[in-house]
Write a protein that holds these residues in place. Structure first.
Motif, PDB file in Angstrom:
ATOM      1  N   LYS A  98       0.844  -1.189   0.000  1.00  0.00           N
ATOM      2  CA  LYS A  98       0.000   0.000   0.000  1.00  0.00           C
ATOM      3  C   LYS A  98       0.884   1.245   0.000  1.00  0.00           C
ATOM      4  O   LYS A  98       1.729   1.421   0.872  1.00  0.00           O
ATOM      5  CB  LYS A  98      -0.929  -0.005   1.215  1.00  0.00           C
ATOM      6  CG  LYS A  98      -1.929  -1.161   1.196  1.00  0.00           C
ATOM      7  CD  LYS A  98      -2.803  -1.134   2.443  1.00  0.00           C
ATOM      8  CE  LYS A  98      -3.868  -2.224   2.387  1.00  0.00           C
ATOM      9  NZ  LYS A  98      -3.282  -3.583   2.324  1.00  0.00           N
ATOM     10  N   TYR A  99       0.656   2.109  -0.980  1.00  0.00           N
ATOM     11  CA  TYR A  99       1.484   3.304  -1.176  1.00  0.00           C
ATOM     12  C   TYR A  99       0.693   4.566  -0.825  1.00  0.00           C
ATOM     13  O   TYR A  99      -0.522   4.632  -1.004  1.00  0.00           O
ATOM     14  CB  TYR A  99       1.950   3.387  -2.623  1.00  0.00           C
ATOM     15  CG  TYR A  99       2.983   2.350  -3.011  1.00  0.00           C
ATOM     16  CD1 TYR A  99       4.342   2.647  -3.042  1.00  0.00           C
ATOM     17  CD2 TYR A  99       2.596   1.061  -3.366  1.00  0.00           C
ATOM     18  CE1 TYR A  99       5.288   1.691  -3.416  1.00  0.00           C
ATOM     19  CE2 TYR A  99       3.531   0.098  -3.724  1.00  0.00           C
ATOM     20  CZ  TYR A  99       4.874   0.427  -3.751  1.00  0.00           C
ATOM     21  OH  TYR A  99       5.811  -0.521  -4.109  1.00  0.00           O
ATOM     22  N   GLN A 100       1.426   5.558  -0.338  1.00  0.00           N
ATOM     23  CA  GLN A 100       0.919   6.912  -0.153  1.00  0.00           C
ATOM     24  C   GLN A 100       2.011   7.883  -0.575  1.00  0.00           C
ATOM     25  O   GLN A 100       3.200   7.531  -0.607  1.00  0.00           O
ATOM     26  CB  GLN A 100       0.545   7.182   1.311  1.00  0.00           C
ATOM     27  CG  GLN A 100      -0.784   6.593   1.742  1.00  0.00           C
ATOM     28  CD  GLN A 100      -1.107   6.928   3.185  1.00  0.00           C
ATOM     29  OE1 GLN A 100      -0.469   6.425   4.103  1.00  0.00           O
ATOM     30  NE2 GLN A 100      -2.109   7.770   3.392  1.00  0.00           N
ATOM     31  N   CYS A 101       1.612   9.097  -0.871  1.00  0.00           N
ATOM     32  CA  CYS A 101       2.609  10.116  -1.214  1.00  0.00           C
ATOM     33  C   CYS A 101       2.241  11.438  -0.571  1.00  0.00           C
ATOM     34  O   CYS A 101       1.101  11.635  -0.119  1.00  0.00           O
ATOM     35  CB  CYS A 101       2.743  10.264  -2.726  1.00  0.00           C
ATOM     36  SG  CYS A 101       1.339  11.050  -3.550  1.00  0.00           S
ATOM     37  N   ALA A 102       3.227  12.346  -0.526  1.00  0.00           N
ATOM     38  CA  ALA A 102       3.035  13.699   0.003  1.00  0.00           C
ATOM     39  C   ALA A 102       3.978  14.625  -0.743  1.00  0.00           C
ATOM     40  O   ALA A 102       4.895  14.177  -1.435  1.00  0.00           O
ATOM     41  CB  ALA A 102       3.290  13.745   1.503  1.00  0.00           C
ATOM     42  N   TYR A 103       3.757  15.915  -0.609  1.00  0.00           N
ATOM     43  CA  TYR A 103       4.654  16.886  -1.238  1.00  0.00           C
ATOM     44  C   TYR A 103       4.985  17.985  -0.238  1.00  0.00           C
ATOM     45  O   TYR A 103       4.300  18.170   0.776  1.00  0.00           O
ATOM     46  CB  TYR A 103       4.024  17.479  -2.504  1.00  0.00           C
ATOM     47  CG  TYR A 103       2.743  18.254  -2.263  1.00  0.00           C
ATOM     48  CD1 TYR A 103       2.746  19.648  -2.103  1.00  0.00           C
ATOM     49  CD2 TYR A 103       1.512  17.601  -2.204  1.00  0.00           C
ATOM     50  CE1 TYR A 103       1.575  20.344  -1.889  1.00  0.00           C
ATOM     51  CE2 TYR A 103       0.339  18.291  -1.991  1.00  0.00           C
ATOM     52  CZ  TYR A 103       0.373  19.666  -1.836  1.00  0.00           C
ATOM     53  OH  TYR A 103      -0.785  20.366  -1.618  1.00  0.00           O
ATOM     54  N   GLN A 104       6.058  18.718  -0.541  1.00  0.00           N
ATOM     55  CA  GLN A 104       6.550  19.771   0.366  1.00  0.00           C
ATOM     56  C   GLN A 104       6.677  21.072  -0.401  1.00  0.00           C
ATOM     57  O   GLN A 104       7.181  21.108  -1.521  1.00  0.00           O
ATOM     58  CB  GLN A 104       7.909  19.375   0.937  1.00  0.00           C
ATOM     59  CG  GLN A 104       8.527  20.444   1.831  1.00  0.00           C
ATOM     60  CD  GLN A 104       9.959  20.112   2.191  1.00  0.00           C
ATOM     61  OE1 GLN A 104      10.428  19.003   1.932  1.00  0.00           O
ATOM     62  NE2 GLN A 104      10.655  21.064   2.766  1.00  0.00           N
ATOM     63  N   ILE A 105       6.203  22.159   0.224  1.00  0.00           N
ATOM     64  CA  ILE A 105       6.403  23.514  -0.288  1.00  0.00           C
ATOM     65  C   ILE A 105       7.019  24.329   0.832  1.00  0.00           C
ATOM     66  O   ILE A 105       6.396  24.545   1.869  1.00  0.00           O
ATOM     67  CB  ILE A 105       5.089  24.155  -0.763  1.00  0.00           C
ATOM     68  CG1 ILE A 105       4.473  23.332  -1.899  1.00  0.00           C
ATOM     69  CG2 ILE A 105       5.316  25.589  -1.206  1.00  0.00           C
ATOM     70  CD1 ILE A 105       3.146  23.884  -2.401  1.00  0.00           C
ATOM     71  N   GLY A 106       8.263  24.762   0.634  1.00  0.00           N
ATOM     72  CA  GLY A 106       8.982  25.466   1.692  1.00  0.00           C
ATOM     73  C   GLY A 106       9.190  24.549   2.878  1.00  0.00           C
ATOM     74  O   GLY A 106       9.747  23.467   2.762  1.00  0.00           O
ATOM     75  N   GLU A 107       8.712  24.973   4.036  1.00  0.00           N
ATOM     76  CA  GLU A 107       8.843  24.171   5.251  1.00  0.00           C
ATOM     77  C   GLU A 107       7.566  23.405   5.586  1.00  0.00           C
ATOM     78  O   GLU A 107       7.457  22.854   6.675  1.00  0.00           O
ATOM     79  CB  GLU A 107       9.202  25.101   6.437  1.00  0.00           C
ATOM     80  CG  GLU A 107      10.511  25.837   6.269  1.00  0.00           C
ATOM     81  CD  GLU A 107      11.680  24.872   6.168  1.00  0.00           C
ATOM     82  OE1 GLU A 107      11.668  23.839   6.878  1.00  0.00           O
ATOM     83  OE2 GLU A 107      12.603  25.133   5.367  1.00  0.00           O
ATOM     84  N   ILE A 108       6.642  23.388   4.672  1.00  0.00           N
ATOM     85  CA  ILE A 108       5.340  22.782   4.956  1.00  0.00           C
ATOM     86  C   ILE A 108       5.203  21.469   4.186  1.00  0.00           C
ATOM     87  O   ILE A 108       5.464  21.411   2.983  1.00  0.00           O
ATOM     88  CB  ILE A 108       4.185  23.729   4.575  1.00  0.00           C
ATOM     89  CG1 ILE A 108       4.319  25.059   5.319  1.00  0.00           C
ATOM     90  CG2 ILE A 108       2.842  23.078   4.887  1.00  0.00           C
ATOM     91  CD1 ILE A 108       3.282  26.074   4.923  1.00  0.00           C
ATOM     92  N   LEU A 109       4.801  20.437   4.884  1.00  0.00           N
ATOM     93  CA  LEU A 109       4.561  19.117   4.289  1.00  0.00           C
ATOM     94  C   LEU A 109       3.046  18.889   4.198  1.00  0.00           C
ATOM     95  O   LEU A 109       2.316  19.160   5.149  1.00  0.00           O
ATOM     96  CB  LEU A 109       5.198  18.029   5.146  1.00  0.00           C
ATOM     97  CG  LEU A 109       5.314  16.634   4.523  1.00  0.00           C
ATOM     98  CD1 LEU A 109       6.264  16.656   3.331  1.00  0.00           C
ATOM     99  CD2 LEU A 109       5.791  15.635   5.554  1.00  0.00           C
ATOM    100  N   SER A 110       2.606  18.451   3.065  1.00  0.00           N
ATOM    101  CA  SER A 110       1.169  18.278   2.840  1.00  0.00           C
ATOM    102  C   SER A 110       0.620  17.091   3.631  1.00  0.00           C
ATOM    103  O   SER A 110       1.360  16.279   4.185  1.00  0.00           O
ATOM    104  CB  SER A 110       0.896  18.059   1.351  1.00  0.00           C
ATOM    105  OG  SER A 110       1.303  16.752   0.964  1.00  0.00           O
ATOM    106  N   GLN A 111      -0.685  16.994   3.623  1.00  0.00           N
ATOM    107  CA  GLN A 111      -1.333  15.798   4.145  1.00  0.00           C
ATOM    108  C   GLN A 111      -1.000  14.615   3.222  1.00  0.00           C
ATOM    109  O   GLN A 111      -0.724  14.801   2.040  1.00  0.00           O
ATOM    110  CB  GLN A 111      -2.844  15.987   4.184  1.00  0.00           C
ATOM    111  CG  GLN A 111      -3.314  17.137   5.057  1.00  0.00           C
ATOM    112  CD  GLN A 111      -4.821  17.260   5.026  1.00  0.00           C
ATOM    113  OE1 GLN A 111      -5.548  16.278   5.221  1.00  0.00           O
ATOM    114  NE2 GLN A 111      -5.313  18.461   4.768  1.00  0.00           N
TER     115      GLN A 111
END
Length: 373
Positions: free
Chosen positions: A106-119
């Motif tokens: 089971k895979y999940q992903c997330a992304y980062q903008i600046g110092e913030i990590l997404s849900q």
């Protein structure tokens, strides 16, 4: 990287693949989660992959991200780092060139903008198919169901333990799941659909996976086409003489234009016969030929109409037509058989007489020679 510390921003957007237990989930808790919407995740061409096939897991954000992260089963496994897609900086892909049992999960992903990590994204189960014998799939009471009615889809296999999955083709929904029901040394999973609506119409397949390898699926079952009736006005069904005494024609006709017609027999497990409209003149009708005219064809018939662009949605059924094989037809076949037997007996009798006469003629000269003095 120290625990609790966010990844640093890099010059070029990348997909950093992190497979972690505890660490990554701690990052989501400590970062400013909730301010960035979760990304979408999908597999191309499909999350069901045969062994040694290629598949790409895509992660897409609604914004241009600095980094992308891929998580699998919360376990630490080092994988490569990939760049974002060439045609879009808000999408990144992780390619598996040869599918194996190590890639399932089971895979999940997330992304980062600046110092913030997404849900985190929704879970994407990646499974490997074609590892076991295909189960069978059937519908009870049948694959043609009235709108608002009920139907059960039964998936059966000889595996003693495991799980069933029922999938509808061309649907992005998560597959339905049902644990095995054990019956007479065969597993059987039953999926109940009640009440039936137009969204249930379509093509279904089922898979089975052993209890010890739930991400290792079987070959798919043969497709089951579930059709829903009662959508359009009913056609009419009538019997017409056939081209010979050995066949009959059932004519299905509609005053409304439809290009596809179905003929079904009550109680038959065979799929409905299908004919496409050839003549566009009013009334719109097709002729189903039944042959040979034996007692097997006796029964109650109904026909349906539909359009080829929505072939799973059918009209209301025609009024039932009961077909009986007449006694005269049976007598015709019996008379034909008696005539053939009579001709055969006559030929044998003539041959017997000729043979007797030939032998009798050969014996006459000998008899005459023996009595002469």
């Amino acid at each position: 990287m120290a625990p609790g510390e966010l990844p640093r921003k890099v010059a070029s957007p990348t997909l950093t693949v992190l497979l972690c237990l505890g660490l990554c989930w701690g990052l989501w808790d400590q970062a400013q989660t909730g301010t960035l919407p979760k990304p979408s995740i999908w597999a191309d061409p499909s999350p069901m992959v045969t062994k040694r096939s290629r598949v790409t897991i895509w992660c897409q954000a609604s914004l241009q991200a600095d980094n992308y992260y891929l998580y699998k089963d919360r376990l630490i496994v080092p994988l490569e780092t990939l760049n974002t897609s060439r045609d879009s900086s808000n999408k990144a892909g992780f390619s598996i060139t040869s599918m194996s049992s190590h890639n399932v999960g089971k895979y999940q992903c997330a992304y980062q903008i600046g110092e913030i990590l997404s849900q985190p994204s929704d879970l994407l189960p990646l499974v490997m198919t074609g590892q076991h014998e295909a189960p069978s799939l059937s519908a009870n009471p049948g694959p043609v169901v009235a709108l608002g009615g009920n139907v059960s889809l039964s998936c059966s296999s000889s595996w003693p333990r495991g799980s069933f999955r029922l999938l509808k083709e061309r649907e992005a929904d998560v597959p339905q799941h049902l644990e095995w029901m054990f019956r007479r040394e065969r597993g059987q999973g039953i999926f109940h659909v009640d009440p039936v609506n137009t969204s249930h119409a379509g093509t279904y397949r089922c898979y089975v996976s052993p209890q010890s390898y739930l991400d290792s699926w079987s070959h798919p079952s043969d497709p089951l086409h579930l059709q829903v009736t009662g959508i359009y006005e009913k056609p009419s069904l009538s019997a017409r003489p056939g081209t010979s005494v050995k066949n009959m024609t059932l004519q299905c006709r509609s005053e409304i234009w439809f290009d596809t017609f179905y003929l079904s027999k009550e109680g038959s497990l065979a799929p409905p016969q299908v004919l496409h409209l050839q003549d566009r003149a009013i009334p719109y009708q097709v002729n189903f030929t039944l042959s040979p005219m034996t007692s097997d064809l006796e029964g109650t018939y109904q026909c349906y109409s539909s359009n080829s662009n929505s072939s799973y949605l059918l009209s209301q059924p025609s009024d039932p037509l009961e077909l009986l094989i007449s006694v005269s037809n049976s007598q015709d076949y019996t008379m034909e058989n008696l005539i053939r037997l009579g001709i055969s007996a006559l030929i044998l009798m003539v041959l017997g007489v000729l043979l007797f006469q030939a032998r009798h003629r050969q014996g006459r000269p000998q008899d005459a020679a023996g009595t002469y003095t």
